[in-house]
Every structure is written in structure tokens, then in C-alpha cells.
Write an enzyme that holds these catalytic residues in place. Structure first.
Site, PDB file in Angstrom:
ATOM      1  N   LYS A   1       0.703  -1.215  -0.071  1.00 38.67           N
ATOM      2  CA  LYS A   1       0.193  -0.023  -0.059  1.00 38.67           C
ATOM      3  C   LYS A   1       0.962   1.127   0.153  1.00 38.67           C
ATOM      4  O   LYS A   1       2.077   1.172   0.366  1.00 38.67           O
ATOM      5  CB  LYS A   1      -1.009  -0.223   1.251  1.00 38.67           C
ATOM      6  CG  LYS A   1      -2.092  -1.157   1.371  1.00 38.67           C
ATOM      7  CD  LYS A   1      -2.772  -1.365   2.311  1.00 38.67           C
ATOM      8  CE  LYS A   1      -4.108  -1.904   2.285  1.00 38.67           C
ATOM      9  NZ  LYS A   1      -5.085  -1.677   3.547  1.00 38.67           N
TER      10      LYS A   1
ATOM     11  N   TYR B   1     -12.180  -3.194  -3.484  1.00 35.72           N
ATOM     12  CA  TYR B   1     -12.663  -3.167  -2.145  1.00 35.72           C
ATOM     13  C   TYR B   1     -14.589  -2.986  -2.186  1.00 35.72           C
ATOM     14  O   TYR B   1     -15.028  -2.552  -1.284  1.00 35.72           O
ATOM     15  CB  TYR B   1     -12.371  -1.776  -1.395  1.00 35.72           C
ATOM     16  CG  TYR B   1     -10.943  -1.810  -0.901  1.00 35.72           C
ATOM     17  CD1 TYR B   1     -10.478  -2.892  -0.138  1.00 35.72           C
ATOM     18  CD2 TYR B   1      -9.911  -0.903  -1.131  1.00 35.72           C
ATOM     19  CE1 TYR B   1      -9.297  -2.999   0.535  1.00 35.72           C
ATOM     20  CE2 TYR B   1      -8.607  -1.158  -0.581  1.00 35.72           C
ATOM     21  CZ  TYR B   1      -8.309  -1.985   0.207  1.00 35.72           C
ATOM     22  OH  TYR B   1      -7.122  -2.235   0.712  1.00 35.72           O
TER      23      TYR B   1
ATOM     24  N   ASN C   1      -2.072   0.465   7.016  1.00 34.62           N
ATOM     25  CA  ASN C   1      -1.646  -0.743   7.580  1.00 34.62           C
ATOM     26  C   ASN C   1      -0.599  -1.643   6.694  1.00 34.62           C
ATOM     27  O   ASN C   1      -0.521  -2.796   6.635  1.00 34.62           O
ATOM     28  CB  ASN C   1      -2.686  -2.195   8.017  1.00 34.62           C
ATOM     29  CG  ASN C   1      -3.648  -2.120   7.074  1.00 34.62           C
ATOM     30  OD1 ASN C   1      -3.635  -1.644   5.861  1.00 34.62           O
ATOM     31  ND2 ASN C   1      -4.882  -2.827   7.498  1.00 34.62           N
TER      32      ASN C   1
ATOM     33  N   HIS D   1      -1.890  -5.081   1.503  1.00 34.50           N
ATOM     34  CA  HIS D   1      -3.024  -5.748   1.615  1.00 34.50           C
ATOM     35  C   HIS D   1      -2.909  -7.185   1.223  1.00 34.50           C
ATOM     36  O   HIS D   1      -2.039  -7.602   0.390  1.00 34.50           O
ATOM     37  CB  HIS D   1      -3.926  -5.152   0.083  1.00 34.50           C
ATOM     38  CG  HIS D   1      -4.834  -5.991   0.131  1.00 34.50           C
ATOM     39  ND1 HIS D   1      -6.212  -6.174   0.566  1.00 34.50           N
ATOM     40  CD2 HIS D   1      -5.172  -7.190  -1.148  1.00 34.50           C
ATOM     41  CE1 HIS D   1      -6.972  -7.122  -0.071  1.00 34.50           C
ATOM     42  NE2 HIS D   1      -6.556  -7.621  -0.911  1.00 34.50           N
TER      43      HIS D   1
ATOM     44  N   GLU E   1      -9.460 -11.439  -6.730  1.00 39.64           N
ATOM     45  CA  GLU E   1      -8.411 -10.366  -6.574  1.00 39.64           C
ATOM     46  C   GLU E   1      -7.233 -10.528  -7.517  1.00 39.64           C
ATOM     47  O   GLU E   1      -6.824  -9.731  -8.244  1.00 39.64           O
ATOM     48  CB  GLU E   1      -7.776 -10.229  -5.140  1.00 39.64           C
ATOM     49  CG  GLU E   1      -9.090  -9.517  -4.083  1.00 39.64           C
ATOM     50  CD  GLU E   1      -8.417  -9.485  -2.743  1.00 39.64           C
ATOM     51  OE1 GLU E   1      -7.563  -9.781  -2.384  1.00 39.64           O
ATOM     52  OE2 GLU E   1      -9.577  -8.770  -1.988  1.00 39.64           O
TER      53      GLU E   1
HETATM   54  N1  UDP Z   1     -10.064  -0.403   7.103  1.00 38.17           N
HETATM   55  C1  UDP Z   1     -10.179   0.781   7.938  1.00 38.17           C
HETATM   56  N2  UDP Z   1     -10.964   0.941   8.999  1.00 38.17           N
HETATM   57  C2  UDP Z   1     -11.429  -0.261   9.387  1.00 38.17           C
HETATM   58  C3  UDP Z   1     -11.420  -1.470   8.839  1.00 38.17           C
HETATM   59  C4  UDP Z   1     -10.596  -1.300   7.668  1.00 38.17           C
HETATM   60  O1  UDP Z   1      -9.339   1.994   7.686  1.00 38.17           O
HETATM   61  O2  UDP Z   1     -12.250  -0.004  10.536  1.00 38.17           O
HETATM   62  C5  UDP Z   1      -9.152  -0.327   6.093  1.00 38.17           C
HETATM   63  C6  UDP Z   1      -7.656  -0.984   6.348  1.00 38.17           C
HETATM   64  O3  UDP Z   1      -6.925  -0.408   5.363  1.00 38.17           O
HETATM   65  C7  UDP Z   1      -7.873  -2.384   5.770  1.00 38.17           C
HETATM   66  C8  UDP Z   1      -9.001  -1.998   4.474  1.00 38.17           C
HETATM   67  O4  UDP Z   1      -9.697  -1.156   4.883  1.00 38.17           O
HETATM   68  O5  UDP Z   1      -6.847  -3.103   5.407  1.00 38.17           O
HETATM   69  C9  UDP Z   1      -9.668  -3.228   3.985  1.00 38.17           C
HETATM   70  O6  UDP Z   1     -10.275  -3.911   5.149  1.00 38.17           O
HETATM   71  P1  UDP Z   1     -10.774  -5.430   5.595  1.00 38.17           P
HETATM   72  O7  UDP Z   1     -11.399  -5.675   6.608  1.00 38.17           O
HETATM   73  O8  UDP Z   1     -10.587  -6.199   4.375  1.00 38.17           O
HETATM   74  O9  UDP Z   1      -9.047  -5.746   6.079  1.00 38.17           O
HETATM   75  P2  UDP Z   1      -7.895  -6.561   5.456  1.00 38.17           P
HETATM   76  O10 UDP Z   1      -8.323  -7.782   4.765  1.00 38.17           O
HETATM   77  O11 UDP Z   1      -6.990  -5.446   4.739  1.00 38.17           O
HETATM   78  O12 UDP Z   1      -7.258  -7.228   6.830  1.00 38.17           O
HETATM   79 MG    MG Z   2      -9.891  -7.887   3.467  1.00 35.86          MG
END
Ligand code: UDP
Ligand code: MG
Length: 151
Positions: free
Chosen positions: A11, A51, A125, A128, A139
Site C-alpha cells: 500500500k 474494495y 496498515n 493488503h 483479486e
Molecule cells: N480499514 C479501515 N478501518 C476499518 C477497517 C478497515 O481503515 O475499521 C481499511 C484498512 O486499510 C483495511 C482495509 O480497510 O486493510 C480493508 O479492510 P478489511 O476488513 O478487508 O481488512 P484486511 O483484509 O485488509 O485485513
Molecule cells: Mg480484506
């Protein structure tokens, strides 16, 4: 364990903070094989498609800006997209990544070490990683043509 493929994105915060090599190193050590790699300029459409499952979340618009590098000065919207393959690849990459919320991610993980939550509440974070086989298949197909992935 089944042989799986999974999508990984460095990212914009990961790129801006020079964490690309470290991430690839950790994945190397996990024994997985990199089978595709390219720099991608992430269009608005691509970001929204990637997303799509989160489109009703309050953080969605911020997330689209984040993945397109708008918080990190990445003017051409570039991210490094990678496909990893191996036994249990989806779980293994998620383990290297750590929990979604950087505050809950284990200390040794990429997100635990380098993730942060901004004052606006956005999780930055670093990477991805696909979360399950259905997501991974969708994806990988969204980001790569078949002929860009090693057989
Ligand atoms: N995210 C955020 N706030 C939240 C949950 C998710 O900013 O409360 C962002 C974060 O960057 C995350 C992305 O949205 O990596 C996608 O969310 P997901 O739940 O799919 O998490 P991941 O699969 O990336 O762990
Ligand atoms: Mg996810």
C-alpha cells in the site's frame, strides 16, 4: 494443505516508508513463491472494484483515497501488486501481515510493527493481503491477466 494463490499489495504507506523490501523478505522467509509482480497505477474504478465488499462502510471513501496514494503524495497512484503461491499461502501471507487493526496486530508482524491509525481513524496498515480463497481468486483475476502469472 492446499496449494493456493493470494494477492498482496504494498500500500502507499508501505511504499512511502520504504517497507517494500522488508515485506518481500519476510514473505521469502515464509517459503512462499512469488509468481507475479507489477507496478500498477490504481484507477478510481480499480480501487472501488477491489474494495467493493466494503462500499457501505463509513471509512470507504477514505480507503479509496488511501489505496490511490492520495495521503502519501503518490501522484501516479502506483502500488506494487504481487501474487504468492504455496501451501496455505492465504493464511501464511495474512500471518506475516498481522491483524487489520494495527493496534491489535501482533508486535512481530508487518502491521504490528509499522501500521498506524491516523487521527481521522483510517487504518494505514502497509499491505493488503487476500482474506480467503474466494477473495483471492477474485483479486488475483482483477489485478493480473493469466499470462502475467507464472504457470
Ligand atoms: N480499514 C479501515 N478501518 C476499518 C477497517 C478497515 O481503515 O475499521 C481499511 C484498512 O486499510 C483495511 C482495509 O480497510 O486493510 C480493508 O479492510 P478489511 O476488513 O478487508 O481488512 P484486511 O483484509 O485488509 O485485513
Ligand atoms: Mg480484506
Amino acid at each position: 494443505m492446499a496449494i493456493e494463490q493470494t494477492l498482496l499489495l504494498i500500500k502507499p504507506d508501505g511504499a512511502a516508508r520504504r517497507l517494500t523490501g522488508l515485506t518481500i523478505d519476510r514473505l521469502d522467509a515464509s517459503g512462499l513463491e512469488m509468481v507475479a509482480a507489477k507496478m500498477v497505477s490504481v484507477s478510481e474504478k480499480m480501487a472501488r472494484e477491489h474494495y467493493q465488499a466494503l462500499s457501505d462502510k463509513p471509512f470507504f471513501e477514505g480507503l479509496i483515497k488511501y489505496i490511490r496514494g492520495e495521503f502519501h503524495g503518490i501522484k501516479d497512484h502506483r502500488v506494487l501488486a504481487l501474487v504468492y503461491r504455496g501451501e496455505g499461502a492465504i493464511r501464511k501471507v495474512r500471518d506475516v501481515a498481522g491483524a487489520t487493526n494495527p493496534e491489535q496486530a501482533a508486535p512481530g508482524t508487518i502491521r504490528g510493527s509499522f501500521g498506524r491509525i491516523t487521527t481521522s481513524g483510517q487504518f494505514e496498515n502497509v499491505i493488503h493481503a487476500s482474506s480467503d480463497p474466494a477473495d483471492a481468486a477474485r483479486e488475483v483475476a482483477l489485478w493480473f491477466r493469466k499470462d502475467e502469472i507464472l504457470p
